[in-house]
Each structure stands twice: as C-alpha cells, then as structure tokens.
Design a protein around this motif. Structure first.
Motif, PDB file in Angstrom:
ATOM      1  N   GLY A  25     -53.636 -26.587 -29.000  1.00  0.00           N
ATOM      2  CA  GLY A  25     -53.711 -25.189 -28.618  1.00  0.00           C
ATOM      3  C   GLY A  25     -54.861 -24.930 -27.675  1.00  0.00           C
ATOM      4  N   TYR A  26     -55.165 -23.665 -27.527  1.00  0.00           N
ATOM      5  CA  TYR A  26     -56.199 -23.231 -26.596  1.00  0.00           C
ATOM      6  C   TYR A  26     -57.573 -23.308 -27.241  1.00  0.00           C
ATOM      7  CZ  TYR A  26     -58.947 -20.057 -23.762  1.00  0.00           C
ATOM      8  OH  TYR A  26     -59.925 -19.504 -23.003  1.00  0.00           O
ATOM      9  N   SER A  27     -58.559 -23.855 -26.559  1.00  0.00           N
ATOM     10  CA  SER A  27     -59.907 -23.990 -27.083  1.00  0.00           C
ATOM     11  C   SER A  27     -60.745 -22.769 -26.724  1.00  0.00           C
ATOM     12  CB  SER A  27     -60.578 -25.257 -26.531  1.00  0.00           C
ATOM     13  OG  SER A  27     -61.936 -25.296 -26.908  1.00  0.00           O
ATOM     14  N   VAL A  28     -61.277 -22.118 -27.756  1.00  0.00           N
ATOM     15  CA  VAL A  28     -62.142 -20.969 -27.530  1.00  0.00           C
ATOM     16  C   VAL A  28     -63.419 -21.388 -26.804  1.00  0.00           C
ATOM     17  CG1 VAL A  28     -63.510 -19.184 -28.690  1.00  0.00           C
ATOM     18  CG2 VAL A  28     -61.229 -19.745 -29.516  1.00  0.00           C
ATOM     19  N   LEU A  29     -63.894 -22.614 -27.047  1.00  0.00           N
ATOM     20  CA  LEU A  29     -65.141 -23.081 -26.455  1.00  0.00           C
ATOM     21  C   LEU A  29     -64.964 -23.616 -25.046  1.00  0.00           C
ATOM     22  CD1 LEU A  29     -66.729 -24.931 -29.509  1.00  0.00           C
ATOM     23  CD2 LEU A  29     -67.112 -22.600 -28.742  1.00  0.00           C
ATOM     24  N   GLY A  30     -63.732 -23.797 -24.589  1.00  0.00           N
ATOM     25  CA  GLY A  30     -63.495 -24.373 -23.276  1.00  0.00           C
ATOM     26  C   GLY A  30     -63.472 -23.327 -22.174  1.00  0.00           C
ATOM     27  N   ASP A  31     -62.899 -23.715 -21.046  1.00  0.00           N
ATOM     28  CA  ASP A  31     -62.832 -22.842 -19.886  1.00  0.00           C
ATOM     29  C   ASP A  31     -61.675 -21.862 -20.054  1.00  0.00           C
ATOM     30  OD1 ASP A  31     -63.340 -21.747 -17.458  1.00  0.00           O
ATOM     31  OD2 ASP A  31     -62.338 -23.303 -16.295  1.00  0.00           O
ATOM     32  N   TRP A  32     -61.970 -20.572 -20.047  1.00  0.00           N
ATOM     33  CA  TRP A  32     -60.943 -19.563 -20.300  1.00  0.00           C
ATOM     34  C   TRP A  32     -60.140 -19.269 -19.036  1.00  0.00           C
ATOM     35  CZ3 TRP A  32     -63.926 -15.261 -23.417  1.00  0.00           C
ATOM     36  CH2 TRP A  32     -64.362 -15.808 -24.634  1.00  0.00           C
ATOM     37  N   PRO A  33     -58.840 -19.048 -19.169  1.00  0.00           N
ATOM     38  CA  PRO A  33     -58.008 -18.723 -17.996  1.00  0.00           C
ATOM     39  C   PRO A  33     -58.120 -17.247 -17.629  1.00  0.00           C
ATOM     40  CG  PRO A  33     -56.640 -18.845 -19.942  1.00  0.00           C
ATOM     41  CD  PRO A  33     -58.032 -19.214 -20.385  1.00  0.00           C
ATOM     42  N   VAL A  34     -59.198 -16.885 -16.948  1.00  0.00           N
ATOM     43  CA  VAL A  34     -59.416 -15.484 -16.581  1.00  0.00           C
ATOM     44  C   VAL A  34     -59.174 -15.260 -15.087  1.00  0.00           C
ATOM     45  CG1 VAL A  34     -61.015 -14.999 -18.457  1.00  0.00           C
ATOM     46  CG2 VAL A  34     -61.881 -15.969 -16.323  1.00  0.00           C
ATOM     47  N   LYS A  35     -58.542 -16.213 -14.415  1.00  0.00           N
ATOM     48  CA  LYS A  35     -58.208 -16.026 -13.007  1.00  0.00           C
ATOM     49  C   LYS A  35     -56.912 -16.746 -12.681  1.00  0.00           C
ATOM     50  CE  LYS A  35     -60.677 -20.033 -11.094  1.00  0.00           C
ATOM     51  NZ  LYS A  35     -61.707 -20.475 -10.140  1.00  0.00           N
TER      52      LYS A  35
END
Length: 380
Positions: A25-35
């Motif tokens: 799944g998606y890692s909260v601590l990683g690089d977030w997809p905000v773009k």
C-alpha cells in the motif's frame, strides 16, 4: 491537553505506516503524490505546512501556558521548471496571504511579479517555514524583517557561485497594508560549494519610503504563544524613510552547520532625531544521524532522513537585539539562548523541542523568563 492528543494520535498513525507499505500500500512516511506532471513537463500541485505548538513559561510573571496552531499554510502552484511558475498561498491560522506571484524564467534570469518576501533577513526571506532549525526566528530577524510586499523582482543564478536578486516593491500587500515603496537587493557568494561542504556569504539591503509616517519595533521572546513583547520602541513618529542592512555567513560540512547574521535598521525622521537599532545571532546545528541539509538558490532546505525511523538534529543559538539608540533608553535590550532538538520522521513529519532562556532589560525593568516549547509539524 490538546497537544498531547495531537502528538500521540500522529505517532500512532505513523507507527502503522511501515506495515501498510509492506503490504504493497501507500507509505505515509514516503513521498506523497501531491502533484501531477503532464507529458510536456508542466507540473500542478499543492504544498502545505501545518504546525501545532505548546509552550510552558517560568521565571517571570505575566506569561500564560498555552497550546495552539502556529501555522496552517496551503499553497497551490502550476509550473514548468526553467520556463514559468504560478503560485498561490494563504495561511489559514494567521489569516495572511503568502507568496502569490507569476514568474517567467529565461537566459536573462527569473522575472517575478506579485507578492513575495522582502530581501533583508536570511531566516525570513530565504528559508521556508518547513525548514527552520528552531521553532521561531532569531530576535533581530523577527523585529526588523519587513514582510511581504507587492512588486517585481529579478533573480540571476547563471554566474558560477553567485546568487543575485533585486526587487522593486510598491502598492502595499494583499491585505491592504504597508503602502509605500521598497527597493531591495541581496547578493550571495559561495567561495566553496561542493558535495563535501558549502560556504555561504551574503549581503542584503533595502530602502523603504512609507505612506504611514509611524513605525514600531518590538519582538516576542522567540515564542509565538505569548503576546508579550519584552523590548518595544513604542510608536516612532515622523518617519520619512527606513533602511535595512544584513550580513549573513553560513558554513556547512556534512551534518554540521554554523550560521550567523548581523542586521541593522536606520530610521530617518523629519523634525526629530533619527533612530538606529541592530542585532545579531550565532547558531550551530548537528544532525546526529549523519544527514545534511540540501542547498539551493542561496538557502539551506530541510533535513531528509536516510533511515526508516528518521533523523535527529541538535541545535543551539544565541541571539541579541538592541533597541536603545546611542545610549538613550528607548526600546530595551534582549538576549536569548535557545537549545533545540528536532526529530524528522519520514519526508513529511517533524517534532521540535526548544528551551529558551531570555534576559531582557527595558527602561530599568528586567525580565528573564524561561520557555519550554514543543511543535508537531506536517509538511508536504
């Protein structure tokens, strides 16, 4: 207390994120997809900074313990690196407009039109709120910094080891305040800049002509959660012009960073004596886990952890401001010692602790509060 609930809730959430990532799944601590990025290289995205503070005061009467939001910043942007950028930003907590501008880039440098920061005061003008080593800026930076203004500026970075910026700002700001004209410039030279170390030497200056002929210089004791200002000039009237000057020097070698800045303000007044004040700070930080800050556009950025559990930074700063002029007791003098510890958790979370010893004297009154502060920060 609200701060503890916020911190424990955030830490519990973070504790589950490695397992979530391990399951694909998606890692909260990683690089977030905000773009998002188009095939032509145009980026569109969001940036944010949400900080919640708690402060405990001792050693002086009149201070109340508190916890509250420090910042709730949201920014949107569209850009094509090296070609253009459109930026919009607002701080919901403090109800102020942030950087709002259009920038065009080319061989002759970057041309920016809109609202942006004035150039004097490295900690304010160059360092973003997500990358501050200490919870608050040093005394003279906070007291003398002129804030954001509407205008146009030019930045040039194509000469090796040089950063040049010049601005003309007029028409106040997006809140309808600070009407007048400001001319400002900043130049930075890097005699050393490589993967091992960076030496940063900077000079900045500005001249302001205000429509309002009053000015007041005051500053909190490096703690936002108090309204008290221990040094304060009161209203200076008959102000004709304001000059600001800054000298900055920073050296980073691996995880060690040493930083200092001297600031001076001069106030030209008609019919009465002119006024001048100055201040400085010296700071050191060391990332105990070995990481170092990135350096871009004549400013040091945030610490990016290289370990799953994060990075730890220790820091100390001495700052001093003198608002008395030529031996005449007016605004007072203040010195602060600040010791800090930062825990960077992943790429978007930070916990900060600061302990501040303050020594302030104004018109025969001495106050020396001590302040213990905590901050929980989410940024992206």
């Amino acid at each position: 207390m609200r701060f503890e609930r916020v911190c424990w809730g955030a830490l519990s959430w973070l504790a589950l994120s490695p397992a979530w990532a391990a399951d694909g799944g998606y890692s909260v601590l990683g690089d977030w997809p905000v773009k998002v990025v188009s095939e032509s290289g145009i980026e569109a995205g969001f940036k944010g900074n949400f900080s919640y503070d708690a402060a405990r005061f001792s050693g002086a009467a009149g201070f109340a313990d508190d916890d509250a939001w420090r910042r709730q910043e949201l920014n949107a942007y569209v850009r094509k690196p090296g070609v253009f950028e459109l930026a919009l930003g607002y701080d919901l907590r403090n109800e102020v407009w942030l950087d709002n501008f259009v920038r065009v880039s080319g061989a002759a440098g970057d041309l920016r039109i809109g609202q942006f920061k004035t150039p004097v005061g490295y900690e304010e003008s160059a360092v973003g709120t997500t990358a501050t080593t200490f919870m608050e800026r040093a005394l003279p930076v906070t007291a003398f910094y002129a804030g954001r203004r509407l205008g146009v500026d030019w930045t040039y970075e194509k000469i090796p080891n040089w950063y040049l910026n010049a601005a003309v700002q007029a028409g106040g700001d997006l809140l309808g305040d600070n009407h007048g004209r400001t001319l400002g410039a900043r130049a930075v030279f890097n005699p050393v800049k490589d993967d091992a170390q960076v030496l940063h030497l900077g000079l900045s200056a500005s001249n302001e002509k205000r429509d309002d002929d009053t000015l007041r210089l005051q500053v909190r004791p490096e703690a936002f959660l108090t309204a008290r200002r221990l040094v304060d000039t009161g209203a200076l009237n008959r102000v004709e012009g304001i000059s600001r000057y800054g000298l900055e020097a920073i050296w980073q070698r691996g995880p060690l960073l040493l930083q200092g800045e001297y600031l001076r303000i001069g106030v030209d007044r008609y019919g009465v004596a002119d006024y001048a004040a100055d201040g400085y700070y010296l700071a050191a930080s060391w990332v105990a886990t070995g990481e170092k800050r990135g350096y871009k556009s004549a400013a040091f950025g945030n610490v990016k952890p290289s370990r799953a559990w994060g990075a730890v930074e220790l820091a100390a700063r001495y700052s001093h401001i003198d608002l008395d002029d030529a031996g005449v007791a007016l605004g007072g003098r203040q010195s602060d010692w600040t010791f800090g510890a930062n825990w960077y958790i992943g790429q978007h979370f930070k916990l900060q602790f600061n302990y501040v010893w303050t020594d302030a004297r104004r018109r025969g009154v001495e106050l020396d509060p001590q302040i213990a502060q905590l901050r929980a920060q989410i940024y992206f």
